[in-house]
Design an enzyme around this catalytic site. Structure first.
Site, mmCIF file in Angstrom:
data_model
loop_
_atom_site.group_PDB
_atom_site.id
_atom_site.type_symbol
_atom_site.label_atom_id
_atom_site.label_comp_id
_atom_site.label_asym_id
_atom_site.label_seq_id
_atom_site.Cartn_x
_atom_site.Cartn_y
_atom_site.Cartn_z
ATOM 1 N N CYS A 149 19.814 35.903 25.159
ATOM 2 C CA CYS A 149 18.787 36.673 25.871
ATOM 3 C C CYS A 149 19.075 36.725 27.372
ATOM 4 O O CYS A 149 19.117 37.810 27.969
ATOM 5 C CB CYS A 149 17.407 36.091 25.580
HETATM 6 N N1 LIG Z 1 13.896 32.969 20.730
HETATM 7 C C1 LIG Z 1 14.636 33.794 21.450
HETATM 8 O O1 LIG Z 1 14.142 34.457 22.388
HETATM 9 C C2 LIG Z 1 16.086 33.963 21.150
HETATM 10 C C3 LIG Z 1 16.724 33.221 20.193
HETATM 11 N N2 LIG Z 1 18.062 33.384 19.945
HETATM 12 C C4 LIG Z 1 18.754 32.587 18.946
HETATM 13 O O2 LIG Z 1 18.380 33.042 17.655
HETATM 14 C C5 LIG Z 1 18.344 31.943 16.742
HETATM 15 C C6 LIG Z 1 16.925 31.860 16.170
HETATM 16 O O3 LIG Z 1 16.027 31.642 17.241
HETATM 17 P P1 LIG Z 1 14.461 31.472 17.044
HETATM 18 O O4 LIG Z 1 13.975 32.435 16.050
HETATM 19 O O5 LIG Z 1 13.874 31.460 18.387
HETATM 20 O O6 LIG Z 1 14.412 29.988 16.440
HETATM 21 P P2 LIG Z 1 13.197 29.278 15.672
HETATM 22 O O7 LIG Z 1 13.342 27.841 15.950
HETATM 23 O O8 LIG Z 1 11.930 29.954 16.030
HETATM 24 O O9 LIG Z 1 13.522 29.563 14.123
HETATM 25 C C7 LIG Z 1 14.638 29.011 13.492
HETATM 26 C C8 LIG Z 1 14.657 29.403 12.023
HETATM 27 O O10 LIG Z 1 15.772 28.775 11.379
HETATM 28 C C9 LIG Z 1 15.309 27.909 10.328
HETATM 29 N N3 LIG Z 1 16.159 26.723 10.341
HETATM 30 C C10 LIG Z 1 16.264 25.800 11.326
HETATM 31 N N4 LIG Z 1 17.202 24.887 11.028
HETATM 32 C C11 LIG Z 1 17.698 25.229 9.814
HETATM 33 C C12 LIG Z 1 18.689 24.675 8.966
HETATM 34 N N5 LIG Z 1 19.380 23.582 9.297
HETATM 35 N N6 LIG Z 1 18.928 25.296 7.784
HETATM 36 C C13 LIG Z 1 18.245 26.384 7.414
HETATM 37 N N7 LIG Z 1 17.290 26.970 8.167
HETATM 38 C C14 LIG Z 1 17.033 26.392 9.366
HETATM 39 C C15 LIG Z 1 13.870 27.620 10.667
HETATM 40 O O11 LIG Z 1 13.164 27.265 9.491
HETATM 41 P P3 LIG Z 1 11.771 26.422 9.598
HETATM 42 O O12 LIG Z 1 10.783 27.355 10.244
HETATM 43 O O13 LIG Z 1 11.448 26.137 8.196
HETATM 44 O O14 LIG Z 1 12.067 25.236 10.458
HETATM 45 C C16 LIG Z 1 13.427 28.963 11.239
HETATM 46 O O15 LIG Z 1 13.208 29.869 10.189
HETATM 47 C C17 LIG Z 1 18.728 30.700 17.543
HETATM 48 O O16 LIG Z 1 20.095 30.461 17.424
HETATM 49 C C18 LIG Z 1 18.373 31.112 18.963
HETATM 50 O O17 LIG Z 1 19.058 30.357 19.884
HETATM 51 C C19 LIG Z 1 18.778 34.340 20.596
HETATM 52 C C20 LIG Z 1 18.195 35.112 21.576
HETATM 53 C C21 LIG Z 1 16.811 34.953 21.953
HETATM 54 C C1 LIG Z 2 13.170 29.499 27.310
HETATM 55 C C2 LIG Z 2 14.314 28.833 26.610
HETATM 56 O O1 LIG Z 2 14.261 27.659 26.307
HETATM 57 N N1 LIG Z 2 15.374 29.580 26.310
HETATM 58 C C3 LIG Z 2 16.545 29.081 25.618
HETATM 59 C C4 LIG Z 2 17.586 30.137 25.504
HETATM 60 C C5 LIG Z 2 17.230 31.194 24.586
HETATM 61 C C6 LIG Z 2 18.142 31.319 23.392
HETATM 62 O O2 LIG Z 2 17.658 31.465 22.319
HETATM 63 O O3 LIG Z 2 19.446 31.204 23.572
HETATM 64 P P1 LIG Z 2 20.564 31.266 22.433
HETATM 65 O O4 LIG Z 2 20.425 32.558 21.756
HETATM 66 O O5 LIG Z 2 21.871 31.161 23.101
HETATM 67 O O6 LIG Z 2 20.351 30.134 21.500
HETATM 68 C C7 LIG Z 2 17.223 27.958 26.366
HETATM 69 O O7 LIG Z 2 17.169 27.900 27.584
HETATM 70 O O8 LIG Z 2 17.962 27.210 25.693
#
Ligand SMILES: NC(=O)C1=CN([C@@H]2O[C@H](COP(=O)(O)OP(=O)(O)OC[C@H]3O[C@@H](n4cnc5c(N)ncnc54)[C@H](OP(=O)(O)O)[C@@H]3O)[C@@H](O)[C@H]2O)C=CC1
Ligand SMILES: CC(=O)N[C@@H](CCC(=O)OP(=O)(O)O)C(=O)O
Length: 346
Positions: A149
């Site tokens: 992001c």
């Molecule tokens: N949030 C953001 O703004 C952004 C996120 N990302 C990236 O996208 C990915 C998802 O982010 P986000 O949705 O925020 O994360 P969340 O923590 O909100 O969700 C993670 C998901 O993965 C599941 N999960 C976690 N660990 C495991 C595992 N070991 N095996 C199987 N399933 C698993 C969780 O299940 P459960 O709910 O059951 O724990 C949940 O469904 C991450 O890599 C993040 O860094 C990228 C850009 C922006």
């Molecule tokens: C506010 C906040 O905690 N943001 C996350 C980055 C967001 C993210 O999801 O990064 P990846 O897609 O690289 O995992 C952080 O600083 O680690």
């Protein structure tokens, strides 16, 4: 019609993918997984989906997931993604990975900032999925590494200047502030209401945030030389949105008018980048719920420095919106399909 699985559907980016894909005319969502809530309906986890999407969450069994889908979004934490992506690829599936696992092309760099890479062989197949700079490569990709992001907001903010050689590439400073959904939905003390409410703080200061190598990799490619940036993330007391304020020294004299003209030309025809007119500045509230990146480049007339302000929704252009844009490109669909009007009707 494409059958689509969302692995990690019970997280924030998973929910946003469901929200977008349920309006997508060429997609049927056929499989959702969760680690802790398998067996429950997704609408029990996110009641907003009740009556719209009531699929039962499944355990992450890669072969079973692959049987149900043509395209698989992996919305898992890093490391968990690279444990399953190789199986999806082996079974011939198209993968859009939202984690950081395939964004860094050099496994040594990944190892230095994360942990040893489990699947370096597939790094070569991965294409960094920022359509505005990598569209032609994304078209043929089996594995798209959806950008982070913060990097999305910073790379889009700097691409026109670096491509044209208009800034000193070693002078870049980026301050970015994110809403708390950026940290994911998993419970952590740092994300508690009382920890974030009414406060605003920097974190990962001093070149230690894991997005630093990703930003440097992509900016170096644009500049044609290896560069380093000073990047400082901040946490905002709000749920979603990222605002980046970026500073750089110009390599020749320029004006705000000339910069806006350059950005307008660079991003002309780009459906999701809006270069704002002189006098307007981006705000997270103007891109909330959308796949837009709003950008304003300008000159600080006193110091002569260039300042670029960019805004995205971390769950939109910063994650799930961009992931759907990438799916559309990979699958030969109109790039904006399912993504138009999101900001107007969140
Ligand atoms: N949030 C953001 O703004 C952004 C996120 N990302 C990236 O996208 C990915 C998802 O982010 P986000 O949705 O925020 O994360 P969340 O923590 O909100 O969700 C993670 C998901 O993965 C599941 N999960 C976690 N660990 C495991 C595992 N070991 N095996 C199987 N399933 C698993 C969780 O299940 P459960 O709910 O059951 O724990 C949940 O469904 C991450 O890599 C993040 O860094 C990228 C850009 C922006
Ligand atoms: C506010 C906040 O905690 N943001 C996350 C980055 C967001 C993210 O999801 O990064 P990846 O897609 O690289 O995992 C952080 O600083 O680690």
């Amino acid at each position: 019609m494409l059958n689509v699985a969302i692995v990690g559907a019970s997280g924030y980016t998973g929910l946003e993918l469901i929200r977008i894909l349920y309006r997508h005319p060429e997609v049927a969502v056929t499989c959702l997984t969760s680690e802790q809530s398998a067996g429950k309906r997704i609408s029990e986890i996110f009641p907003t989906l009740r009556g719209r999407c009531d699929l039962v969450l499944e355990n992450l069994e890669p072969v079973r997931v692959a049987e149900k889908a043509d395209v698989i979004f992996t919305a898992l934490p890093h490391k968990a993604a690279m444990e399953v992506v190789p199986t999806f690829l082996k079974l011939g599936k198209q993968v859009i990975d939202l984690s950081a696992d395939y964004r860094l092309s050099d496994p040594q760099t990944y190892g230095a900032w994360y942990e040893p890479h489990l699947n370096p062989a597939n790094l070569k197949k991965a294409v960094y999925g920022l359509p505005e700079i990598r569209r032609s490569k994304i078209k043929g990709a089996k594995l798209v590494a959806n950008p982070g992001c913060y990097p999305t907001s910073i790379i889009l903010g700097l691409a026109p200047l670096l491509k044209q050689g208009l800034i000193n590439p070693h002078s870049i400073i980026a301050d970015s502030a994110s809403g708390v959904t950026g940290a994911g939905r998993a419970a952590k003390v740092d994300s508690l209401f009382c920890e974030v409410n009414e406060g605003y703080k920097a974190y990962g200061v001093g070149g230690v945030h894991r997005h630093t190598p990703e930003i440097e990799q992509e900016l170096s490619l644009l500049a044609g030389e290896k560069l380093m940036v000073t990047f400082t993330p901040h946490l905002l007391p709000m749920d979603r949105g990222i605002l980046s304020t970026i500073y750089a020294a110009p390599s020749k004299e320029t004006t705000t008018e000339a910069l806006i003209k350059l950005y307008d030309k660079f991003y002309s025809g780009e459906p999701f980048v809006r270069v704002l007119p002189q006098g307007s500045l981006p705000s997270t509230s103007f891109v909330r719920g959308s796949n837009f990146c709003d950008i304003s480049p300008l000159i600080d007339s006193r110091t002569g420095r260039i300042i670029i302000v960019s805004a995205i929704d971390n769950l939109g252009k910063g994650a799930s919106g961009q992931a759907v844009q990438n799916m559309n490109i990979v699958c030969g669909l109109p790039e904006t399909m399912g993504l138009e009007g999101l900001a107007l009707f969140p």
